[in-house]
Motif scaffolding. Structure first.
Motif: not given
Length: 355
Positions: A233, A279, A281, A313, A316
């Protein structure tokens, strides 16, 4: 040195490629330094069936941010010791090393990580293989200096450009498959050097090795370790759409095909850096249950830049530097994310979840 904006860097190199200016430089490579004598007393890998892994990437800046993250890691390590580390590429900013004896290894790896005395399983990044522009990934032989450094450091573990590590060696609870996808994802693609082409010898041999190794692996957890992510992302984005540039192969379309043909559905996790973010995810239909983790904030942050902030997610963060911890046992995988305040080097546990 000022870092190029990734999109501008891709456009610059695409233009250079069309004029032929870049082609000569890509083809002009030098052989790697002679391999040094191996270090006899490498830090040993753990031999138990519970493993605590430091997950860090894009660290090698030598800046106060890197030192603050390393200080924070030492603080966490004192309370909950790590058994080994994953270094997910861009180990030597901005343009990679100049020989295995380059002082940057000391300034940007050994000194910041003093006291973190365990094996560091290292991945090749695009900045480690620079040719014209920092991070272009166009001088792939430069990364061989990092392989040669394996023989000079107790911490640094990179016996080859791609390899695997089983923990423990017998009846492993985890096997890390360290991959080098730089030939597939370079800003300056190796269009004029057959060996590095997407269907050339290096990648063909790596594909065949990975397919065999995954089939042969008896590990409970299989983790692909790459610099370039399959999904992100962050500002670099997904393989096949890197940096929002609709130009093949500079958008990483070959990396996308590699992940989908050889990795997803076969490993539980892909651990990557590249985006200077943290992150965790959620798996997607395309990832066939494989979960992407991005930990590339050990030396820089993304200043809030994101490409797909709304994709599913668990966590993040695009504004802080930091690192992750991965606790593995035969029954569980637990991920912790730590953000770090640069002025104080204070770690904050921002996410803690059993996956």
């Amino acid at each position: 040195m000022t870092e190029f904006n990734p999109i501008d860097r891709r456009r610059f190199l695409a233009a250079a490629g069309t004029t032929g200016a870049a082609a000569a430089l890509v083809a002009t490579t030098s052989t790697a330094s002679a391999a040094p004598a191996p270090v006899a007393d490498k830090f040993p890998f753990p031999n138990g069936n519970r493993v605590r892994v430091l997950v860090t990437g894009d660290a090698g800046t030598g800046t106060p941010a890197q030192w603050a993250v390393a200080d924070a890691i030492r603080s966490v390590h004192a309370r909950q010791p790590f058994d080994l580390a994953l270094g997910l590429g861009d180990n030597i900013y901005e343009s990679g090393p100049h020989g295995s004896g380059d002082g940057q290894f000391t300034a940007k790896f050994e000194d910041p990580n003093h006291g973190l005395d365990f094996p560091w399983v290292m991945v090749q990044g695009n900045h480690d293989n620079s040719a014209i522009v920092p991070g272009d990934g166009g001088w792939l032989l430069r990364g061989d200096d990092e392989v040669a450094y394996h023989g000079l450091s107790r911490r640094w573990w990179m016996p080859s450009r791609y390899y695997s590590v089983r923990i423990p060696e017998q009846n492993p609870v985890v096997e890390f498959f360290v991959l080098d996808l730089n030939p597939l994802a370079a800003y300056l693609p190796p269009l004029f050097v057959d060996y590095w082409m997407p269907d050339g010898q290096f990648m063909s041999e790596q594909r065949a090795w990975l397919d065999r190794a995954l089939v042969d692996s008896t590990a409970t957890w299989k983790i692909a370790c790459t610099h370039h992510p399959y999904l992100s992302n962050g500002s670099h984005g997904d393989a096949g759409a890197y940096d929002g540039i609709p130009i093949e192969p500079m958008n990483g379309v070959h990396a996308k095909r590699f992940f989908e043909d050889h990795v997803v559905g076969r490993c539980q996790f892909i651990a990557s850096g590249h985006d200077h973010a943290l992150q965790v995810l959620e798996p997607t239909v395309a990832s066939k249950g494989t979960r992407q983790i991005v930990s590339g904030a050990a030396g820089k942050n993304s200043h809030g830049k994101a490409s797909q902030p709304d994709r599913a997610n668990l966590f993040q963060n695009f504004t802080d530097v930091g690192f992750m911890a991965l606790d593995l046992s035969p029954d569980t995988a637990r991920v912790q994310v730590y953000t770090v305040d640069i002025p104080t080097a204070e770690p904050t546990l921002a996410f803690d979840r059993r996956l």
